[in-house]
Write a protein that holds these residues in place. Structure first.
Motif, mmCIF file in Angstrom:
data_model
loop_
_atom_site.group_PDB
_atom_site.id
_atom_site.type_symbol
_atom_site.label_atom_id
_atom_site.label_comp_id
_atom_site.label_asym_id
_atom_site.label_seq_id
_atom_site.Cartn_x
_atom_site.Cartn_y
_atom_site.Cartn_z
ATOM 1 N N LEU A 26 -6.500 -0.250 -5.833
ATOM 2 C CA LEU A 26 -7.872 -0.719 -5.626
ATOM 3 C C LEU A 26 -8.762 0.379 -5.047
ATOM 4 C CD1 LEU A 26 -7.284 -4.329 -4.264
ATOM 5 C CD2 LEU A 26 -8.090 -3.669 -6.530
ATOM 6 N N LEU A 27 -8.207 1.227 -4.218
ATOM 7 C CA LEU A 27 -8.997 2.306 -3.628
ATOM 8 C C LEU A 27 -9.449 3.336 -4.658
ATOM 9 C CD1 LEU A 27 -7.164 2.934 -0.243
ATOM 10 C CD2 LEU A 27 -9.429 1.940 -0.590
ATOM 11 N N THR A 28 -8.758 3.424 -5.775
ATOM 12 C CA THR A 28 -9.198 4.359 -6.810
ATOM 13 C C THR A 28 -10.528 3.932 -7.418
ATOM 14 O OG1 THR A 28 -7.952 3.246 -8.574
ATOM 15 C CG2 THR A 28 -6.838 5.033 -7.393
ATOM 16 N N ASN A 34 -16.465 7.406 1.418
ATOM 17 C CA ASN A 34 -15.728 8.307 2.306
ATOM 18 C C ASN A 34 -14.542 7.601 2.964
ATOM 19 O OD1 ASN A 34 -15.143 10.696 3.609
ATOM 20 N ND2 ASN A 34 -16.456 10.224 5.338
ATOM 21 N N TRP A 35 -14.726 6.361 3.391
ATOM 22 C CA TRP A 35 -13.642 5.635 4.058
ATOM 23 C C TRP A 35 -12.485 5.381 3.106
ATOM 24 C CZ3 TRP A 35 -12.437 1.023 1.814
ATOM 25 C CH2 TRP A 35 -13.428 0.422 1.037
ATOM 26 N N ASN A 37 -11.510 7.339 0.656
ATOM 27 C CA ASN A 37 -10.764 8.586 0.495
ATOM 28 C C ASN A 37 -9.819 8.833 1.659
ATOM 29 O OD1 ASN A 37 -11.924 9.221 -1.965
ATOM 30 N ND2 ASN A 37 -13.603 10.351 -1.031
ATOM 31 N N GLN A 38 -10.240 8.453 2.850
ATOM 32 C CA GLN A 38 -9.386 8.642 4.024
ATOM 33 C C GLN A 38 -8.143 7.757 3.950
ATOM 34 O OE1 GLN A 38 -12.086 7.834 7.197
ATOM 35 N NE2 GLN A 38 -13.061 9.836 7.109
ATOM 36 N N ILE A 39 -8.331 6.510 3.558
ATOM 37 C CA ILE A 39 -7.193 5.597 3.439
ATOM 38 C C ILE A 39 -6.283 6.027 2.301
ATOM 39 C CG2 ILE A 39 -6.499 3.209 3.026
ATOM 40 C CD1 ILE A 39 -9.200 2.393 4.308
ATOM 41 N N ALA A 40 -6.885 6.435 1.176
ATOM 42 C CA ALA A 40 -6.096 6.882 0.023
ATOM 43 C C ALA A 40 -5.289 8.121 0.369
ATOM 44 C CB ALA A 40 -7.002 7.141 -1.164
ATOM 45 N N ALA A 41 -5.835 8.982 1.212
ATOM 46 C CA ALA A 41 -5.110 10.188 1.613
ATOM 47 C C ALA A 41 -3.853 9.837 2.399
ATOM 48 C CB ALA A 41 -6.014 11.094 2.438
ATOM 49 N N VAL A 42 -3.891 8.743 3.132
ATOM 50 C CA VAL A 42 -2.713 8.298 3.885
ATOM 51 C C VAL A 42 -1.708 7.631 2.950
ATOM 52 C CG1 VAL A 42 -1.920 6.712 5.686
ATOM 53 C CG2 VAL A 42 -3.996 8.056 6.036
ATOM 54 N N LEU A 43 -2.198 6.837 2.003
ATOM 55 C CA LEU A 43 -1.304 6.080 1.120
ATOM 56 C C LEU A 43 -0.724 6.919 -0.026
ATOM 57 C CD1 LEU A 43 -3.144 2.652 0.789
ATOM 58 C CD2 LEU A 43 -1.138 3.205 2.149
ATOM 59 N N SER A 44 -1.434 7.950 -0.447
ATOM 60 C CA SER A 44 -0.980 8.739 -1.605
ATOM 61 C C SER A 44 0.420 9.313 -1.448
ATOM 62 C CB SER A 44 -1.974 9.857 -1.897
ATOM 63 O OG SER A 44 -3.165 9.318 -2.386
#
Length: 86
Positions: A26-28, A34-35, A37-44
């Protein structure tokens, strides 16, 4: 008793991981936020290795539509169902 605890724990982990996959997918859709991208950076780092397995079998359609997460989640759900039934 120990096997029941193990299978239940694995099934719960799979359900949690499935939720993480869904959130990552869903974040894609919100890449400009900006928020997100920060969460996606943790989940990736947690989700992409598993998704990459399926992306190697099913490349994105038209370069943009990635349907491999559907197969990835389906496999997790089948595995979870098998563990619960045991």
């Amino acid at each position: 008793m120990a096997t029941e605890l193990l299978t239940t724990s694995l099934a719960n982990f799979i359900q949690l991981y499935t939720i993480l996959l869904i959130v990552r997918i869903l974040l894609t859709w919100f890449q400009t936020m900006n928020w997100a991208n920060q969460i996606a950076a943790v989940l990736s780092p947690v989700t992409d290795p598993y998704l990459n397995i399926f992306r190697s079998f099913i490349p994105p359609l038209g370069g943009a539509l990635d349907i491999s997460p559907i197969l990835a989640i389906l496999c997790l759900q089948i595995l979870s169902s098998l563990l619960i039934s045991v």
